[in-house]
Write a protein that holds these residues in place. Structure first.
Motif, PDB file in Angstrom:
ATOM      1  N   TYR A   1       8.253   1.573 -12.420  1.00  0.00           N
ATOM      2  CA  TYR A   1       7.422   1.601 -11.046  1.00  0.00           C
ATOM      3  C   TYR A   1       6.723   0.428 -10.938  1.00  0.00           C
ATOM      4  CZ  TYR A   1       9.547   5.689 -10.208  1.00  0.00           C
ATOM      5  OH  TYR A   1      10.593   7.235  -9.965  1.00  0.00           O
ATOM      6  N   ALA A   2       6.843  -0.386  -9.803  1.00  0.00           N
ATOM      7  CA  ALA A   2       6.183  -1.589  -9.314  1.00  0.00           C
ATOM      8  C   ALA A   2       4.808  -1.190  -8.556  1.00  0.00           C
ATOM      9  CB  ALA A   2       6.853  -2.629  -8.742  1.00  0.00           C
ATOM     10  N   TYR A   3       4.900  -0.224  -7.846  1.00  0.00           N
ATOM     11  CA  TYR A   3       3.842  -0.013  -6.870  1.00  0.00           C
ATOM     12  C   TYR A   3       3.303   1.336  -7.183  1.00  0.00           C
ATOM     13  CZ  TYR A   3       5.522  -4.418  -4.861  1.00  0.00           C
ATOM     14  OH  TYR A   3       5.999  -5.700  -4.676  1.00  0.00           O
ATOM     15  N   TRP A   4       1.898   1.602  -7.030  1.00  0.00           N
ATOM     16  CA  TRP A   4       1.576   2.823  -7.174  1.00  0.00           C
ATOM     17  C   TRP A   4       0.467   3.160  -5.970  1.00  0.00           C
ATOM     18  CZ3 TRP A   4       2.867   6.497 -11.037  1.00  0.00           C
ATOM     19  CH2 TRP A   4       3.805   6.153 -12.066  1.00  0.00           C
ATOM     20  N   GLY A   5       0.401   4.443  -5.607  1.00  0.00           N
ATOM     21  CA  GLY A   5      -0.635   4.895  -4.741  1.00  0.00           C
ATOM     22  C   GLY A   5      -1.835   5.423  -5.584  1.00  0.00           C
TER      23      GLY A   5
ATOM     24  N   GLN B   1       0.699  -1.179  -0.157  1.00  0.00           N
ATOM     25  CA  GLN B   1       0.089   0.056  -0.056  1.00  0.00           C
ATOM     26  C   GLN B   1       0.764   1.268  -0.308  1.00  0.00           C
ATOM     27  OE1 GLN B   1      -2.790   0.288   3.424  1.00  0.00           O
ATOM     28  NE2 GLN B   1      -4.208   1.626   2.211  1.00  0.00           N
ATOM     29  N   LEU B   2       0.444   2.194  -0.941  1.00  0.00           N
ATOM     30  CA  LEU B   2       1.040   3.350  -0.735  1.00  0.00           C
ATOM     31  C   LEU B   2      -0.092   4.592  -0.680  1.00  0.00           C
ATOM     32  CD1 LEU B   2       3.546   3.152  -3.901  1.00  0.00           C
ATOM     33  CD2 LEU B   2       4.105   3.545  -1.539  1.00  0.00           C
ATOM     34  N   GLN B   3      -0.034   5.199   0.432  1.00  0.00           N
ATOM     35  CA  GLN B   3      -1.112   6.082   0.830  1.00  0.00           C
ATOM     36  C   GLN B   3      -0.652   7.612   0.829  1.00  0.00           C
ATOM     37  OE1 GLN B   3      -3.012   4.877   4.381  1.00  0.00           O
ATOM     38  NE2 GLN B   3      -4.647   6.602   4.378  1.00  0.00           N
ATOM     39  N   ALA B   4      -0.980   8.082  -0.385  1.00  0.00           N
ATOM     40  CA  ALA B   4      -0.607   9.691  -0.512  1.00  0.00           C
ATOM     41  C   ALA B   4      -1.690  10.520   0.242  1.00  0.00           C
ATOM     42  CB  ALA B   4      -0.589   9.937  -1.853  1.00  0.00           C
TER      43      ALA B   4
ATOM     44  N   SER C   1       3.753   0.643   2.864  1.00  0.00           N
ATOM     45  CA  SER C   1       3.449  -0.317   3.722  1.00  0.00           C
ATOM     46  C   SER C   1       3.426  -1.705   3.040  1.00  0.00           C
ATOM     47  CB  SER C   1       2.329  -0.485   4.586  1.00  0.00           C
ATOM     48  OG  SER C   1       1.121  -0.355   3.952  1.00  0.00           O
ATOM     49  N   GLY C   2       3.808  -2.994   3.543  1.00  0.00           N
ATOM     50  CA  GLY C   2       3.720  -4.096   2.854  1.00  0.00           C
ATOM     51  C   GLY C   2       4.921  -4.441   1.706  1.00  0.00           C
ATOM     52  N   PHE C   3       6.012  -3.706   1.926  1.00  0.00           N
ATOM     53  CA  PHE C   3       7.349  -4.040   1.051  1.00  0.00           C
ATOM     54  C   PHE C   3       8.413  -3.382   1.708  1.00  0.00           C
ATOM     55  CE2 PHE C   3       7.964   0.039  -1.165  1.00  0.00           C
ATOM     56  CZ  PHE C   3       6.855   0.644  -1.069  1.00  0.00           C
ATOM     57  N   SER C   4       9.628  -3.704   1.421  1.00  0.00           N
ATOM     58  CA  SER C   4      10.831  -3.145   1.984  1.00  0.00           C
ATOM     59  C   SER C   4      11.141  -1.792   1.577  1.00  0.00           C
ATOM     60  CB  SER C   4      12.002  -4.143   1.787  1.00  0.00           C
ATOM     61  OG  SER C   4      11.761  -5.283   2.196  1.00  0.00           O
TER      62      SER C   4
END
Length: 124
Positions: free
Chosen positions: A111-115, A2-5, A24-27
């Motif tokens: 980019y692998a993860y996005w908010g 999770q990426l919470q902007a 959260s949820g990754f290094s």
């Protein structure tokens, strides 16, 4: 993952805002972080990035000297301090996480993860 902007809002031209993105949820410490934005009717574009490897910062020409990206590994958070805001900065701002570094992190495909995005509106 999770990426919470957060931190977006309505501000007058010349004003400032600070965006935050809680990961959260990754290094977090081994990911480069970036900010992108998308204005209505336009494609999403790169704003700023900070490398996990050496903290190298990159900025789009349109925000150089006005925006500053930073990260706090102890809080798993990346920030975007935006000063001297202009109406053309109005957009939905996204944070994102990448395992790459260097020039690659100026490109969305890295980019692998996005908010989910936070709205910034600058009035004239």
């Amino acid at each position: 993952v999770q990426l919470q902007a957060s931190g977006g809002g309505l501000v007058q031209a010349g004003g400032s805002l600070r965006l935050s993105c809680l990961a959260s949820g990754f290094s977090f410490s081994i990911y480069s972080m970036g900010w992108f934005r998308q204005a209505p009717g336009k494609e999403r574009e790169f704003v700023a990035s900070i490398s996990y490897r050496d903290r190298t910062r990159c900025y789009a020409d349109s925000v150089k000297g006005r925006f500053t990206i930073s990260r706090d590994t102890t809080k798993n958070t990346v920030y975007l301090q935006m000063n001297s805001l202009k109406p053309e900065d109005t957009a939905l701002y996204f944070c994102a996480a990448s395992l790459y570094y260097g020039s690659r992190v100026q490109h969305q495909v890295a980019y692998a993860y996005w908010g989910q995005g936070t709205q910034v509106t600058v009035s004239s």
